[in-house]
Write a protein that holds these residues in place. Structure first.
Motif, mmCIF file in Angstrom:
data_model
loop_
_atom_site.group_PDB
_atom_site.id
_atom_site.type_symbol
_atom_site.label_atom_id
_atom_site.label_comp_id
_atom_site.label_asym_id
_atom_site.label_seq_id
_atom_site.Cartn_x
_atom_site.Cartn_y
_atom_site.Cartn_z
ATOM 1 N N MET A 1 -3.150 4.560 -2.614
ATOM 2 C CA MET A 1 -4.027 5.387 -1.781
ATOM 3 C C MET A 1 -4.274 6.718 -2.461
ATOM 4 O O MET A 1 -3.354 7.344 -2.975
ATOM 5 C CB MET A 1 -3.383 5.641 -0.415
ATOM 6 C CG MET A 1 -3.323 4.431 0.483
ATOM 7 S SD MET A 1 -4.957 3.928 1.072
ATOM 8 C CE MET A 1 -5.457 5.388 1.969
ATOM 9 N N ILE B 1 -1.826 -1.570 -3.902
ATOM 10 C CA ILE B 1 -2.979 -0.701 -3.643
ATOM 11 C C ILE B 1 -2.475 0.732 -3.528
ATOM 12 O O ILE B 1 -1.647 1.037 -2.675
ATOM 13 C CB ILE B 1 -3.724 -1.098 -2.361
ATOM 14 C CG1 ILE B 1 -4.229 -2.549 -2.471
ATOM 15 C CG2 ILE B 1 -4.880 -0.156 -2.092
ATOM 16 C CD1 ILE B 1 -4.957 -3.044 -1.232
ATOM 17 N N VAL C 1 -9.435 0.062 2.769
ATOM 18 C CA VAL C 1 -8.421 -0.997 2.668
ATOM 19 C C VAL C 1 -8.960 -2.322 3.209
ATOM 20 O O VAL C 1 -8.963 -3.335 2.488
ATOM 21 C CB VAL C 1 -7.122 -0.574 3.372
ATOM 22 C CG1 VAL C 1 -6.120 -1.729 3.371
ATOM 23 C CG2 VAL C 1 -6.513 0.647 2.684
ATOM 24 N N ILE D 1 0.859 -1.184 0.000
ATOM 25 C CA ILE D 1 0.000 0.000 0.000
ATOM 26 C C ILE D 1 0.893 1.231 0.000
ATOM 27 O O ILE D 1 1.732 1.393 0.886
ATOM 28 C CB ILE D 1 -0.934 0.031 1.228
ATOM 29 C CG1 ILE D 1 -1.726 -1.272 1.322
ATOM 30 C CG2 ILE D 1 -1.873 1.224 1.166
ATOM 31 C CD1 ILE D 1 -2.593 -1.378 2.555
ATOM 32 N N TRP E 1 -8.879 5.252 4.642
ATOM 33 C CA TRP E 1 -8.256 3.981 5.007
ATOM 34 C C TRP E 1 -9.272 2.896 5.284
ATOM 35 O O TRP E 1 -8.941 1.710 5.265
ATOM 36 C CB TRP E 1 -7.331 4.179 6.210
ATOM 37 C CG TRP E 1 -5.890 4.164 5.813
ATOM 38 C CD1 TRP E 1 -5.126 5.210 5.406
ATOM 39 C CD2 TRP E 1 -5.057 3.010 5.749
ATOM 40 N NE1 TRP E 1 -3.865 4.789 5.095
ATOM 41 C CE2 TRP E 1 -3.780 3.447 5.301
ATOM 42 C CE3 TRP E 1 -5.240 1.668 6.022
ATOM 43 C CZ2 TRP E 1 -2.718 2.571 5.128
ATOM 44 C CZ3 TRP E 1 -4.175 0.787 5.849
ATOM 45 C CH2 TRP E 1 -2.936 1.246 5.409
#
Length: 668
Positions: free
Chosen positions: A560, A558, A584, A541, A581
């Protein structure tokens, strides 16, 4: 995955149109808005039609009505009805045969011929009816998806109001250039991605971020194509146009998502390789054992492998479509399958765990005659015209305390050291420890540095007046999200950062996660590879810029807050289009729900087909009912997969008839 990278398949989700006889490829359904083909209304409508017709057929079969009707209608009429009704399918079967390919429609056509030879004309007509009904379901769903693509694409304006030569000019969107200024008035949609350079407005960005609440934007804010300015007006400096906008990339990537097939889809490919020969063998055995031509026809009619081919992609498309509506961009089914098995999650710090902008956490006076507010006021006045990120943090802290700043004189920026100004005839300097000119650090400074904080010293006429401590602050929703990842079974969480050890420890320790500091991009890739060699499925991430190599190397990357960042969307396999968040652990839950749904679809299809073959071979399933039964798995798979549309986000995203963005989406 055992650390191995999945290869990208080149075939379509359904194998091919000829391979399963579905009538359309599943790639047609992988549209930017796949939700349209899975509405509950559509499912109930087709289910009701199938149920009513099956009940009527069973009743007619039991009462002997079909035999009575067959006696009064001459065979040329039956033949004409069968030929007229089934010609579109017969034509496809003929074309496939000429290419030496066998499809499920081939088997059904042979079964239909067997029913005709046996004189079961009513059964033959009903077989044609159900063949056409299944074909229509496939085409209706695909056409609905294609229309959804057109509707979604139409959300972006085709023209823009551009400032040229001192006046506003309306031009086609393809003529707008990066760097130009576009004007958006109240009630209009933003035609481009860009930075606001003038005006204020309330903007709905649901199409991009999935956030239902509008946001207030002003100078310096980013806005995206297809967002809706509900109140106020904006002047926007263009940064991207057309297919290069975030909205354009979302449409393109979601439309292409099905190309990244889930590895579990290979089960369907293997199934198709042996299923058709097995059906032919069962049909032959049935005829040799019983001599019943109608039972043999029923075996061939009930054997439809289309349902097995769509068991995986229907569920995957449902999840990808529902997730895209929430601001979760998933690039393909294979990433959902891999994510469902995740065991290790590695994290970037700046911009990922933290907000990416420092804030003043402590103001410590070193002069007994001065209070903290006066020290902060002097520092903010000295930093009033500085462009350094820490200067912005100092000014922000002063603004929050509503301190009045003076006008500095003789502003001087000293590279690598700080700034110096004259204020009321005195010299005031703000900067790092090099400003102390060899003097020892105050005891409090060592304590603050041990906490991973960056220090600014305020000095007047050579005398230290105070210390300001700054730190990049943790995102407020991170602790809860990491705790949820642990509850979901992630075995190891680790922070990877280029910052020093003190800063890394200060962030990681309160979260209870491991950390590694002073890492270059290649070092992060090495960490990811290390875990992959040890057999872990690794999720990375990051913010999608400095971490792009590691995002690409991970089994699932991933990004952000990737809205507006081409590198983030390109490098990552999943992009969160807003800085939230909570998405996630939610995407991990989505992946596991999707894979559970796929397994149920496959298991149901296997049991259903085997049961159908057995009943038909034993003579308990007449050809007409067998034709209706072959539509059952499709309906069951669609109904089961439709549950994925209601996971999490659909309840959280408000749907308003006044919102042109949400109103364009199909209602469930």
């Amino acid at each position: 995955m055992n650390g191995k990278r999945a290869t990208r398949p080149t075939s379509t989700a359904c194998g091919s149109q000829d391979a399963c006889g579905c009538g359309v490829t599943l790639a047609d359904r992988a549209a930017a808005n796949p939700l349209a083909g899975f509405s509950r209304t559509l499912l109930w409508a087709f289910g009701l039609i199938i149920a009513v017709v099956v009940l009527l057929v069973v009743a007619a079969e039991q009462l002997g009505v079909l035999d009575i009707v067959a006696q009064f209608v001459p065979w040329p009429v039956w033949f004409a009805a069968v030929l007229a009704g089934g010609w579109p399918i017969f034509r496809k079967v003929l074309r496939a045969t000429l290419r030496r390919k066998i499809t499920s429609h081939t088997l059904m056509t042979i079964g239909l011929a067997a029913a005709i030879v046996a004189g079961a004309w009513p059964a033959a007509v009903l077989i044609v009816f159900f063949m056409r009904l299944a074909d229509y379901i496939e085409h209706f769903t695909a056409e609905h998806a294609r229309q959804a693509v057109r509707d979604l694409t139409a959300l972006a304006p085709e023209t823009a109001r551009v400032e040229r030569e001192g006046r506003e000019v309306q031009v086609p969107i393809e003529q707008v250039q990066v760097g130009e200024t576009v004007v958006v008035r109240p009630g209009e949609k933003t035609p481009v991605d860009g930075e606001v350079i003038g005006g204020h407005a309330t903007v709905n960005q649901a199409t991009i971020t999935g956030e239902s609440m509008p946001v207030e934007v002003g100078p310096g804010a980013r806005v995206f194509a297809a967002s809706f300015a509900q109140l106020g007006h904006l002047r926007i400096r263009v940064t991207a146009v057309g297919k290069d906008t975030t909205f354009g990339r979302v449409i393109q990537l979601v439309a292409e998502a099905e190309q990244h097939r889930a590895p579990i889809q290979r089960v369907a490919d293997k199934f198709a390789a042996w299923y058709l020969p097995v059906v032919v063998t069962v049909a032959t055995g049935t005829f040799l054992a019983s001599g019943k031509l109608l039972a043999t026809a029923a075996v061939l009619v009930v054997a439809c492998s289309c349902s097995f081919a769509i068991a995986t992609p229907v569920a995957v498309i449902a999840s990808i479509g529902a997730s895209a509506r929430r601001g979760l961009l998933i690039k393909g089914g294979r990433y959902l399958e891999v994510l469902a098995k995740a065991t290790v999650v590695v994290l970037d710090k700046t911009g990922t765990l933290t907000l990416g902008r420092p804030v003043i956490t402590d103001v410590i006076p070193l002069d007994a005659d001065l209070g903290a507010d006066e020290v902060l006021r002097l520092a903010a006045t000295a930093e009033r015209y500085s462009e350094h990120p820490l200067a912005e943090a100092v000014r922000g802290a002063a603004a929050r305390r509503e301190l009045q700043l003076a006008e500095p004189q003789d502003f001087e920026a000293i590279p690598g050291i700080g700034v110096r100004v004259r204020l009321d005839g005195e010299s005031v300097a703000v900067g790092g420890r090099r400003l102390l000119a060899g003097e020892g650090l105050p005891p409090i400074a060592a304590e603050l540095e041990a906490q991973g904080k960056t220090l600014l010293f305020v000095i007047r006429n050579g005398q230290p007046l105070g210390v300001l401590a700054a730190m990049d602050t943790l995102r407020p929703d991170v602790p809860e999200a990491l705790a949820e990842l642990r509850r979901l079974g992630v075995k190891h969480l680790e922070l990877l950062t280029g910052d020093n050890e003190r800063t890394a420890a200060a962030i990681a320790a309160p979260l209870g996660i491991h950390w590694r500091a002073n890492l270059l991009p290649e070092d992060k890739i090495a960490v990811v590879k290390e875990y992959q060699r040890r057999g872990h499925v690794v999720v990375m991430i990051g913010d999608g810029v400095n971490d792009a190599p590691a995002l690409a190397q991970a089994d699932v990357g991933i990004a952000m807050g990737a809205a507006g960042s081409p590198l983030a969307i390109e490098a990552a396999h999943i992009a969160l289009l807003r800085d939230d968040w909570k998405l996630v652990p939610e995407v991990l839950r989505i992946a596991r729900r999707t894979m559970n749904t796929v397994k149920i679809n496959i298991g149901f299809t296997v049991v259903y087909n085997l049961a159908g073959l057995a009943l038909a071979a034993l003579g308990f399933l007449p050809p007409a009912i067998a034709a209706a039964a072959q539509a059952g798995p499709d309906f069951g798979i669609l109904a089961n997969s439709a549950r994925l549309l209601r996971q999490g986000g659909s309840r959280q995203t408000a749907r308003s008839s006044k919102d042109p963005v949400l109103a364009a989406l199909p209602k469930e």
